[in-house]
Design a protein around this motif. Structure first.
Motif, PDB file in Angstrom:
ATOM      1  N   UNK A  10       0.837  -1.211   0.000  1.00 33.89           N
ATOM      2  CA  UNK A  10       0.000   0.000   0.000  1.00 33.89           C
ATOM      3  C   UNK A  10       0.869   1.257   0.000  1.00 33.89           C
ATOM      4  N   UNK A  11       1.968   1.221   0.751  1.00 29.90           N
ATOM      5  CA  UNK A  11       2.878   2.363   0.794  1.00 29.90           C
ATOM      6  C   UNK A  11       3.562   2.567  -0.555  1.00 29.90           C
ATOM      7  N   UNK A  12       3.896   1.478  -1.220  1.00 31.85           N
ATOM      8  CA  UNK A  12       4.510   1.585  -2.549  1.00 31.85           C
ATOM      9  C   UNK A  12       3.544   2.207  -3.553  1.00 31.85           C
ATOM     10  N   UNK A  13       2.264   1.899  -3.434  1.00 29.46           N
ATOM     11  CA  UNK A  13       1.271   2.503  -4.329  1.00 29.46           C
ATOM     12  C   UNK A  13       1.252   4.023  -4.143  1.00 29.46           C
ATOM     13  N   UNK A  14       1.324   4.467  -2.912  1.00 28.86           N
ATOM     14  CA  UNK A  14       1.365   5.907  -2.623  1.00 28.86           C
ATOM     15  C   UNK A  14       2.662   6.510  -3.148  1.00 28.86           C
ATOM     16  N   UNK A  15       3.783   5.828  -2.899  1.00 27.20           N
ATOM     17  CA  UNK A  15       5.071   6.323  -3.387  1.00 27.20           C
ATOM     18  C   UNK A  15       5.085   6.439  -4.909  1.00 27.20           C
ATOM     19  N   UNK A  16       4.466   5.494  -5.610  1.00 23.79           N
ATOM     20  CA  UNK A  16       4.423   5.537  -7.074  1.00 23.79           C
ATOM     21  C   UNK A  16       3.754   6.829  -7.544  1.00 23.79           C
ATOM     22  N   UNK A  17       2.672   7.218  -6.880  1.00 26.69           N
ATOM     23  CA  UNK A  17       1.976   8.459  -7.239  1.00 26.69           C
ATOM     24  C   UNK A  17       2.895   9.653  -7.002  1.00 26.69           C
ATOM     25  N   UNK A  18       3.531   9.694  -5.843  1.00 25.52           N
ATOM     26  CA  UNK A  18       4.397  10.823  -5.509  1.00 25.52           C
ATOM     27  C   UNK A  18       5.617  10.886  -6.416  1.00 25.52           C
ATOM     28  N   UNK A  67      -5.361  14.492  -0.890  1.00 22.67           N
ATOM     29  CA  UNK A  67      -6.509  14.423  -1.802  1.00 22.67           C
ATOM     30  C   UNK A  67      -6.073  14.016  -3.208  1.00 22.67           C
ATOM     31  N   UNK A  68      -4.974  14.632  -3.697  1.00 20.42           N
ATOM     32  CA  UNK A  68      -4.500  14.297  -5.041  1.00 20.42           C
ATOM     33  C   UNK A  68      -4.048  12.838  -5.100  1.00 20.42           C
ATOM     34  N   UNK A  69      -3.290  12.404  -4.101  1.00 24.44           N
ATOM     35  CA  UNK A  69      -2.824  11.007  -4.074  1.00 24.44           C
ATOM     36  C   UNK A  69      -4.018  10.066  -4.054  1.00 24.44           C
ATOM     37  N   UNK A  70      -5.015  10.378  -3.224  1.00 20.60           N
ATOM     38  CA  UNK A  70      -6.208   9.536  -3.143  1.00 20.60           C
ATOM     39  C   UNK A  70      -6.943   9.473  -4.482  1.00 20.60           C
ATOM     40  N   UNK A 102     -10.959   1.371  -5.568  1.00 23.81           N
ATOM     41  CA  UNK A 102     -11.688   2.242  -4.645  1.00 23.81           C
ATOM     42  C   UNK A 102     -10.928   2.339  -3.328  1.00 23.81           C
ATOM     43  N   UNK A 103     -10.464   3.547  -3.013  1.00 28.09           N
ATOM     44  CA  UNK A 103      -9.717   3.792  -1.775  1.00 28.09           C
ATOM     45  C   UNK A 103     -10.353   4.968  -1.050  1.00 28.09           C
ATOM     46  N   UNK A 104     -10.668   4.784   0.216  1.00 32.93           N
ATOM     47  CA  UNK A 104     -11.279   5.812   1.043  1.00 32.93           C
ATOM     48  C   UNK A 104     -10.254   6.901   1.351  1.00 32.93           C
ATOM     49  N   UNK A 105     -10.652   8.147   1.300  1.00 29.24           N
ATOM     50  CA  UNK A 105      -9.756   9.274   1.582  1.00 29.24           C
ATOM     51  C   UNK A 105      -9.114   9.146   2.959  1.00 29.24           C
ATOM     52  N   UNK A 112      -8.487   6.539   4.655  1.00 28.42           N
ATOM     53  CA  UNK A 112      -7.487   5.458   4.640  1.00 28.42           C
ATOM     54  C   UNK A 112      -6.166   5.964   4.053  1.00 28.42           C
ATOM     55  N   UNK A 113      -6.263   6.727   2.966  1.00 29.54           N
ATOM     56  CA  UNK A 113      -5.062   7.289   2.349  1.00 29.54           C
ATOM     57  C   UNK A 113      -4.385   8.264   3.310  1.00 29.54           C
ATOM     58  N   UNK A 114      -5.181   9.113   3.946  1.00 32.01           N
ATOM     59  CA  UNK A 114      -4.642  10.070   4.914  1.00 32.01           C
ATOM     60  C   UNK A 114      -3.908   9.343   6.033  1.00 32.01           C
ATOM     61  N   UNK A 115      -4.545   8.351   6.628  1.00 26.71           N
ATOM     62  CA  UNK A 115      -3.929   7.604   7.738  1.00 26.71           C
ATOM     63  C   UNK A 115      -2.643   6.931   7.277  1.00 26.71           C
ATOM     64  N   UNK A 116      -2.677   6.326   6.093  1.00 27.16           N
ATOM     65  CA  UNK A 116      -1.497   5.636   5.563  1.00 27.16           C
ATOM     66  C   UNK A 116      -0.333   6.618   5.374  1.00 27.16           C
ATOM     67  N   UNK A 117      -0.629   7.795   4.838  1.00 20.69           N
ATOM     68  CA  UNK A 117       0.419   8.789   4.605  1.00 20.69           C
ATOM     69  C   UNK A 117       0.935   9.365   5.920  1.00 20.69           C
ATOM     70  N   UNK A 118       0.068   9.475   6.924  1.00 14.73           N
ATOM     71  CA  UNK A 118       0.521   9.919   8.246  1.00 14.73           C
ATOM     72  C   UNK A 118       1.471   8.876   8.859  1.00 14.73           C
ATOM     73  N   UNK A 119       1.127   7.616   8.723  1.00 14.48           N
ATOM     74  CA  UNK A 119       1.984   6.537   9.222  1.00 14.48           C
ATOM     75  C   UNK A 119       3.325   6.550   8.482  1.00 14.48           C
ATOM     76  N   UNK A 120       3.285   6.741   7.163  1.00 15.98           N
ATOM     77  CA  UNK A 120       4.518   6.787   6.372  1.00 15.98           C
ATOM     78  C   UNK A 120       5.407   7.951   6.813  1.00 15.98           C
TER      79      UNK A 120
END
Length: 125
Positions: free
Chosen positions: A16-24, A33-36, A44-47, A49-57
């Motif tokens: 999941x973190x790699x998916x976010x990193x790919x966007x960035x 919001x843009x990443x989500x 389908x990814x809940x906003x 969930x993306x926020x929490x994941x990015x905070x953890x990262x």
């Protein structure tokens, strides 16, 4: 992975973190919001969930957050190539006992590889 700015070992990103990193990596520093929105193009990814994941990262040191503007901007700590090199090294060491040639033989035997890709590999060699 080692954070070059602090010398600390960074945790290996999850899928999941790699998916976010790919966007960035593709679009550069971005808001949650843009990443989500980009993630939602694939599944389908809940906003929240993306926020929490990015905070953890950010807590793990994988991302850093620019809070100088109204909207917080998230930035990968490590460059794309460095992260991919480290993940590939671990993959080769774990699954192919450190043998890049074993990995290449399996890849070349894979039906998904195109003639163009084979030609590009030949040129590299």
């Amino acid at each position: 992975m080692e954070n070059t700015s602090t010398g600390k070992q960074l945790p290996e990103p999850t899928k999941a973190e790699l998916e976010i990193l790919q966007v960035l990596w593709e679009f550069g520093p971005s808001t949650v919001r843009f990443v989500n929105e980009q993630l939602n193009l694939q599944k389908d990814v809940n906003y929240t969930s993306t926020l929490k994941q990015m905070q953890i990262m950010t807590e793990k040191g994988i991302l850093k957050r620019d809070e100088s503007q109204m909207k917080h901007i998230y930035i990968p700590v490590e460059a794309e190539e460095k992260t991919k090199d480290q993940l590939l090294d671990r993959f080769v060491n774990t699954l192919y006992k450190g043998s890049a040639s074993r990995l290449m033989m399996q890849l070349l035997g894979n039906e998904k590889i195109s003639k163009e890709e084979i030609e590009a590999i030949k040129k590299m060699l």
